[in-house]
Motif scaffolding. Structure first.
Motif, PDB file in Angstrom:
ATOM      1  N   GLU A 128      -3.093  40.908 -52.873  1.00 23.08           N
ATOM      2  CA  GLU A 128      -3.463  39.517 -53.117  1.00 23.08           C
ATOM      3  C   GLU A 128      -3.258  38.712 -51.841  1.00 23.08           C
ATOM      4  OE1 GLU A 128      -4.671  37.289 -54.882  1.00 23.08           O
ATOM      5  OE2 GLU A 128      -5.036  38.143 -56.851  1.00 23.08           O
ATOM      6  N   VAL A 129      -3.618  37.436 -51.863  1.00 22.52           N
ATOM      7  CA  VAL A 129      -3.310  36.569 -50.725  1.00 22.52           C
ATOM      8  C   VAL A 129      -1.800  36.404 -50.643  1.00 22.52           C
ATOM      9  CG1 VAL A 129      -5.522  35.357 -50.741  1.00 22.52           C
ATOM     10  CG2 VAL A 129      -3.628  34.503 -52.145  1.00 22.52           C
ATOM     11  N   SER A 130      -1.286  36.138 -49.442  1.00 22.70           N
ATOM     12  CA  SER A 130       0.162  36.106 -49.227  1.00 22.70           C
ATOM     13  C   SER A 130       0.884  35.145 -50.158  1.00 22.70           C
ATOM     14  CB  SER A 130       0.462  35.738 -47.765  1.00 22.70           C
ATOM     15  OG  SER A 130       0.097  36.782 -46.895  1.00 22.70           O
ATOM     16  N   ARG A 131       0.345  33.937 -50.334  1.00 23.29           N
ATOM     17  CA  ARG A 131       1.049  32.954 -51.168  1.00 23.29           C
ATOM     18  C   ARG A 131       1.149  33.418 -52.628  1.00 23.29           C
ATOM     19  NH1 ARG A 131      -3.652  30.439 -49.525  1.00 23.29           N
ATOM     20  NH2 ARG A 131      -5.246  30.075 -51.120  1.00 23.29           N
ATOM     21  N   LYS A 132       0.144  34.164 -53.097  1.00 31.02           N
ATOM     22  CA  LYS A 132       0.196  34.692 -54.468  1.00 31.02           C
ATOM     23  C   LYS A 132       1.252  35.792 -54.563  1.00 31.02           C
ATOM     24  CE  LYS A 132      -1.297  35.357 -58.734  1.00 31.02           C
ATOM     25  NZ  LYS A 132      -2.636  35.917 -58.982  1.00 31.02           N
ATOM     26  N   ILE A 133       1.360  36.626 -53.533  1.00 30.45           N
ATOM     27  CA  ILE A 133       2.383  37.679 -53.523  1.00 30.45           C
ATOM     28  C   ILE A 133       3.776  37.055 -53.579  1.00 30.45           C
ATOM     29  CG2 ILE A 133       3.437  39.496 -52.125  1.00 30.45           C
ATOM     30  CD1 ILE A 133       0.830  40.326 -53.485  1.00 30.45           C
ATOM     31  N   VAL A 134       3.992  36.011 -52.810  1.00 29.49           N
ATOM     32  CA  VAL A 134       5.301  35.336 -52.801  1.00 29.49           C
ATOM     33  C   VAL A 134       5.611  34.779 -54.189  1.00 29.49           C
ATOM     34  CG1 VAL A 134       6.592  33.365 -51.883  1.00 29.49           C
ATOM     35  CG2 VAL A 134       5.251  34.809 -50.344  1.00 29.49           C
ATOM     36  N   GLN A 135       4.636  34.164 -54.823  1.00 29.93           N
ATOM     37  CA  GLN A 135       4.858  33.608 -56.161  1.00 29.93           C
ATOM     38  C   GLN A 135       5.157  34.716 -57.169  1.00 29.93           C
ATOM     39  OE1 GLN A 135       5.066  30.254 -56.858  1.00 29.93           O
ATOM     40  NE2 GLN A 135       5.910  31.084 -58.762  1.00 29.93           N
ATOM     41  N   MET A 136       4.492  35.855 -57.030  1.00 31.19           N
ATOM     42  CA  MET A 136       4.733  36.982 -57.942  1.00 31.19           C
ATOM     43  C   MET A 136       6.149  37.528 -57.777  1.00 31.19           C
ATOM     44  SD  MET A 136       1.057  38.972 -57.759  1.00 31.19           S
ATOM     45  CE  MET A 136       1.439  40.175 -59.056  1.00 31.19           C
ATOM     46  N   ILE A 137       6.680  37.493 -56.557  1.00 35.75           N
ATOM     47  CA  ILE A 137       8.071  37.909 -56.331  1.00 35.75           C
ATOM     48  C   ILE A 137       9.011  36.939 -57.037  1.00 35.75           C
ATOM     49  CG2 ILE A 137       9.886  38.227 -54.605  1.00 35.75           C
ATOM     50  CD1 ILE A 137       7.639  39.053 -52.644  1.00 35.75           C
ATOM     51  N   LYS A 138       8.750  35.658 -56.900  1.00 35.55           N
ATOM     52  CA  LYS A 138       9.585  34.644 -57.540  1.00 35.55           C
ATOM     53  C   LYS A 138       9.533  34.762 -59.065  1.00 35.55           C
ATOM     54  CE  LYS A 138       9.753  30.514 -55.795  1.00 35.55           C
ATOM     55  NZ  LYS A 138       9.371  29.166 -55.329  1.00 35.55           N
ATOM     56  N   ASP A 139       8.360  35.133 -59.581  1.00 30.25           N
ATOM     57  CA  ASP A 139       8.185  35.277 -61.026  1.00 30.25           C
ATOM     58  C   ASP A 139       8.603  36.652 -61.534  1.00 30.25           C
ATOM     59  OD1 ASP A 139       7.167  32.720 -61.041  1.00 30.25           O
ATOM     60  OD2 ASP A 139       5.067  33.352 -61.034  1.00 30.25           O
ATOM     61  N   ARG A 140       9.144  37.501 -60.637  1.00 31.39           N
ATOM     62  CA  ARG A 140       9.622  38.852 -60.959  1.00 31.39           C
ATOM     63  C   ARG A 140       8.499  39.772 -61.437  1.00 31.39           C
ATOM     64  NH1 ARG A 140      15.181  38.023 -61.314  1.00 31.39           N
ATOM     65  NH2 ARG A 140      15.595  36.015 -60.346  1.00 31.39           N
ATOM     66  N   GLN A 141       7.278  39.503 -61.004  1.00 36.10           N
ATOM     67  CA  GLN A 141       6.150  40.362 -61.371  1.00 36.10           C
ATOM     68  C   GLN A 141       6.017  41.544 -60.416  1.00 36.10           C
ATOM     69  OE1 GLN A 141       2.966  37.497 -61.356  1.00 36.10           O
ATOM     70  NE2 GLN A 141       3.301  36.919 -63.485  1.00 36.10           N
ATOM     71  N   ILE A 142       6.555  41.424 -59.206  1.00 39.20           N
ATOM     72  CA  ILE A 142       6.616  42.539 -58.261  1.00 39.20           C
ATOM     73  C   ILE A 142       8.016  42.590 -57.639  1.00 39.20           C
ATOM     74  CG2 ILE A 142       4.150  42.632 -57.719  1.00 39.20           C
ATOM     75  CD1 ILE A 142       4.643  41.037 -55.244  1.00 39.20           C
ATOM     76  N   ASP A 143       8.378  43.740 -57.112  1.00 31.67           N
ATOM     77  CA  ASP A 143       9.731  43.950 -56.588  1.00 31.67           C
ATOM     78  C   ASP A 143       9.862  43.611 -55.114  1.00 31.67           C
ATOM     79  OD1 ASP A 143      10.792  45.157 -59.063  1.00 31.67           O
ATOM     80  OD2 ASP A 143       9.361  46.752 -58.615  1.00 31.67           O
ATOM     81  N   LEU A 144       8.793  43.805 -54.364  1.00 28.87           N
ATOM     82  CA  LEU A 144       8.864  43.601 -52.911  1.00 28.87           C
ATOM     83  C   LEU A 144       7.464  43.300 -52.391  1.00 28.87           C
ATOM     84  CD1 LEU A 144      10.986  45.474 -50.369  1.00 28.87           C
ATOM     85  CD2 LEU A 144       8.539  45.450 -49.948  1.00 28.87           C
ATOM     86  N   GLY A 145       7.387  42.415 -51.393  1.00 29.72           N
ATOM     87  CA  GLY A 145       6.090  42.054 -50.842  1.00 29.72           C
ATOM     88  C   GLY A 145       6.021  42.206 -49.332  1.00 29.72           C
ATOM     89  N   LEU A 146       4.830  42.479 -48.834  1.00 31.82           N
ATOM     90  CA  LEU A 146       4.541  42.525 -47.403  1.00 31.82           C
ATOM     91  C   LEU A 146       3.478  41.461 -47.150  1.00 31.82           C
ATOM     92  CD1 LEU A 146       4.291  46.397 -46.948  1.00 31.82           C
ATOM     93  CD2 LEU A 146       6.260  44.938 -46.462  1.00 31.82           C
TER      94      LEU A 146
END
Length: 300
Positions: A128-146
């Motif tokens: 996804e776009v970076s800002r969406k990945i960051v939000q998914m980390i905050k929402d606990r939808q993913i464990d780690l982002g690059l």
């Protein structure tokens, strides 16, 4: 001291980065915290281990000896972590999120398989776009982002990963080195307002005295894939080429095959960092820690 490897890990990072500030960015902690941890080691050992120099740092004699011990301990801890994960034998699906550029063009194809072996579990990739990945980390939808952009969130840990370079590219030959005045002769495909790529480009153009408002802009797009497809389908006009700016990773193969042509700005290199991001609640998560170590090792 050996019961807590954190301070020795900070010491190893300072030595490898040859800088307190770069170690701070790499570890995702403040520079004063890095200094404090090194000072703790020096007080514990009652000797100086690192000397700061104008061009970096230098290890003292005791510092050299401590480095050798710390490297041996680091290897033992990494080996033990792998064994512990086998003991846990917990079946999970590790959720990794990446930006479009990183997920599609930077991570080698075998990376996910190798990572899966390291943590002894399946890995699910979300792009996804970076800002969406960051939000998914905050929402606990993913464990780690690059991601491609720095993140300033109190509940997240951010660590520098690697450096990326942005280049100008087209589907027709363009000069390999572009003068500021050359930029006004092109038709432009731009990234959307607020994207990290656009911010890096704006900074470069401002430093070069280039006025983007005078460009012939054909369209604005939201991700790397859209940029690639738009330039690929653009009319091949050698007098007024259609160009955009993208990570050199994304077009490396197409440049080699003569599909695209890349160029750099005269007197300026457009660089940015890629970052590893995860929630502070996962600071002591064995799967996250092993994934971070694997990525930082350069194997991914």
């Amino acid at each position: 001291m050996l019961k807590d490897f954190t301070k020795l890990d900070t010491f190893l990072t300072v030595v490898r980065e040859r800088s307190f500030s770069r170690a701070s960015a790499k570890l995702g902690i403040s520079q004063p915290a890095v200094t404090q941890q090194i000072k703790f080691l020096e007080n514990y050992l009652d000797t100086k281990i690192i000397e700061r120099k104008k061009n970096g740092i230098r290890l003292t004699g005791p510092g050299e000896e401590l480095y050798k011990v710390a490297v041996r301990l680091e290897k033992c801890i990494h080996d033990a972590d792998a064994d512990i994960l086998k003991i846990i034998n917990k079946k999970i699906t590790f959720r990794l999120g990446t930006s479009f550029t990183i997920g599609n063009y930077v991570l080698p194809g075998e990376c996910l398989n190798s990572l899966s072996q390291v943590i002894n579990n399946d890995v699910k990739l979300t792009i996804e776009v970076s800002r969406k990945i960051v939000q998914m980390i905050k929402d606990r939808q993913i464990d780690l982002g690059l991601v491609e952009s720095p993140v300033a969130e109190d509940d997240l840990i951010v660590r520098e990963w690697r450096e990326d370079e942005l280049v100008v590219f087209s589907n027709v030959p363009i000069p390999k080195i572009l003068r500021p005045e050359d930029l006004y002769t092109f038709k432009w495909v731009c990234r959307e307002e607020g994207s990290q790529t656009r911010l890096v480009v704006q900074e470069a153009f401002e430093e070069l005295g280039v006025a983007c408002r005078d460009f012939d802009v054909l369209s604005e797009v939201s991700n790397t894939t859209a940029v690639l497809q738009t330039i690929k389908r653009a009319k091949k006009d050698t007098e007024h080429p259609t160009v955009s700016i993208i990570s050199h990773h994304a077009i490396a193969e197409d440049v080699q095959n003569g599909v695209f042509y890349e160029a750099r700005l005269q007197g300026y290199t457009m660089k940015r960092k890629f970052y590893i991001v995860y929630h502070k609640d996962n600071k002591h998560n064995a799967y996250v820690n092993n994934t971070v170590d694997f990525i930082l090792s350069g194997k991914c």
